[in-house]
Design an enzyme around this catalytic site. Structure first.
Site, PDB file in Angstrom:
ATOM      1  N   ASP A 267       0.869  -1.243  -0.034  1.00 47.07           N
ATOM      2  CA  ASP A 267      -0.050  -0.050  -0.106  1.00 47.07           C
ATOM      3  C   ASP A 267       0.910   1.311   0.005  1.00 47.07           C
ATOM      4  O   ASP A 267       1.970   1.141   0.550  1.00 47.07           O
ATOM      5  CB  ASP A 267      -0.813   0.032   1.361  1.00 47.07           C
ATOM      6  N   ASP A 268      -0.028   2.301  -0.402  1.00 47.27           N
ATOM      7  CA  ASP A 268       0.701   3.849  -0.247  1.00 47.27           C
ATOM      8  C   ASP A 268       1.750   4.194  -1.299  1.00 47.27           C
ATOM      9  O   ASP A 268       2.565   5.221  -0.937  1.00 47.27           O
ATOM     10  CB  ASP A 268       1.189   4.073   1.301  1.00 47.27           C
TER      11      ASP A 268
ATOM     12  N   HIS B  57       3.832  -2.190   3.115  1.00 48.19           N
ATOM     13  CA  HIS B  57       3.770  -0.859   2.773  1.00 48.19           C
ATOM     14  C   HIS B  57       5.233  -0.424   1.894  1.00 48.19           C
ATOM     15  O   HIS B  57       6.039  -0.826   2.479  1.00 48.19           O
ATOM     16  CB  HIS B  57       3.763   0.212   3.590  1.00 48.19           C
TER      17      HIS B  57
ATOM     18  N   HIS C 207      -6.086   3.051  -4.336  1.00 48.34           N
ATOM     19  CA  HIS C 207      -5.796   3.375  -3.176  1.00 48.34           C
ATOM     20  C   HIS C 207      -6.308   4.681  -2.760  1.00 48.34           C
ATOM     21  O   HIS C 207      -5.814   5.380  -1.811  1.00 48.34           O
ATOM     22  CB  HIS C 207      -4.585   3.119  -2.510  1.00 48.34           C
TER      23      HIS C 207
ATOM     24  N   HIS D 195      -5.012   9.770  -0.408  1.00 48.01           N
ATOM     25  CA  HIS D 195      -4.767   9.074   0.723  1.00 48.01           C
ATOM     26  C   HIS D 195      -5.163   9.988   1.975  1.00 48.01           C
ATOM     27  O   HIS D 195      -4.397  10.262   3.052  1.00 48.01           O
ATOM     28  CB  HIS D 195      -3.516   8.322   0.944  1.00 48.01           C
TER      29      HIS D 195
END
Ligand SMILES: [Zn+2]
Length: 245
Positions: free
Chosen positions: A73-74, A218, A124, A128
C-alpha cells in the site's frame, strides 16, 4: 448489508425492552447496554474489513492451492518500489500494489515496470486523505476515478481492485466502491510493518501464513525490502506461491 440488519436488530431490541414493561431503572440499564453493544460492533465493523459489516471484502484467496498474495500500500516510492520489483523478479513472485493516485504521474516508469512484469495495480484513492472515511460518497468517487484516470494517462488500464485508505469502511465508502464498480480488497495478515521491527513483522507472517493468505505491507516502510526477502524465502520453503490478485 449486515449493518442495516444490525440497525434493525438494535431498534427491535430497544422496542422489546419497553414493551416488556420493566422498571424504569432496568429499562435505562438495558437500553444503555444494548446501545453500548451496538456502538462496539459498529466500531469493530468500521475498522476491520474482514467482518464485512458494510461491504463484502476479499481478505483471503479462494481455491485450495498453495497460493498467497503479497500486497503493498501507499506507493509507488521512487527509491523503494524498484527494489521491491527486483526482489519479486529474483524470486519469481507476483504482487499487488495499491497505489495512491497523486503519486502515479511522477513515478510513470515504476508503474510501467510493475505493469509489464505482471503485477496487479490497485486503487488506493487519489490523496490518501486522513479525512477520506468522512467524505461524501461523491467526493470519494471523484478520488477513486481520478486515480484510474492517472493510470489511463500513462497507458495502463485500471483494475477493479480498491483498498480503502486505512482499511476503514462505512456506508459512504461502501456506496462509493460499489458505484465505481470496484471490489473491496482487505487482507488476512496485517504486519503493522510501518511501526513494528523487521523481526516482529516476520514473526507475524510466519505465525499466520497459510494457503490463501493476503499479506499487507507498505512501500513507504524503510525495512520493506529486507522483510520482503525474508517473506519470499519463507514462502519458498513452505512451497507457497505469491501471485497477483
Ligand atoms: Zn494506505
Amino acid at each position: 448489508m449486515r449493518f442495516n440488519r444490525l440497525i434493525v436488530i438494535y431498534i427491535i431490541s430497544i422496542i422489546l425492552v419497553f414493551v416488556m414493561g420493566q422498571e424504569s431503572d432496568s429499562i435505562l440499564f438495558l437500553v444503555g447496554l444494548i446501545t453500548a453493544l451496538f456502538i462496539t460492533i459498529t466500531i469493530i465493523g468500521v475498522s476491520v474489513l474482514k467482518y464485512n459489516l458494510f461491504i463484502k471484502s476479499v481478505c483471503n484467496l479462494s481455491g485450495n492451492n498453495n497460493e498467497i498474495a503479497i500486497t503493498f500500500d501507499d506507493g509507488p516510492c521512487p527509491d523503494r518500489t524498484p527494489q521491491i520489483l527486483d526482489l519479486l523478479a529474483r524470486y519469481d513472485a507476483k504482487a499487488t500494489f495499491f497505489c495512491i493516485g497523486n503519486k502515479i504521474a511522477e513515478n510513470k516508469a515504476v508503474l510501467s515496470r510493475m505493469h509489464n512484469e505482471g503485477h496487479s495495480i490497485g486503487n488506493h484513492s487519489y490523496e490518501h486523505s486522513n479525512s477520506f472515511p468522512i467524505w461524501s460518497t461523491k467526493k470519494m468517487q471523484v478520488s477513486i476515478i481520478a486515480t484510474d484516470k492517472e493510470l489511463n494517462k500513462i497507458g495502463i488500464q485500471e483494475s477493479n481492485l480498491f483498498r480503502p485508505p486505512f482499511g476503514v469502511s462505512n456506508n459512504l465508502i461502501a456506496k462509493a466502491i460499489k458505484t465505481c464498480g470496484k471490489q473491496c480488497i482487505g487482507w488476512s495478515i496485517r504486519t503493522k510493518d510501518t511501526v513494528k521491527s523487521p523481526e516482529q513483522v516476520l514473526r507475524t507472517v510466519k505465525r499466520k501464513l497459510k494457503p490463501g493468505s493476503i499479506i499487507l505491507l507498505h512501500d513507504t516502510n524503510k525495512h520493506v525490502c529486507d522483510e520482503l526477502e525474508q517473506i519470499l524465502l519463507y514462502c519458498k520453503k513452505q512451497k507457497l506461491k505469491p501471485i497477483a490478485l
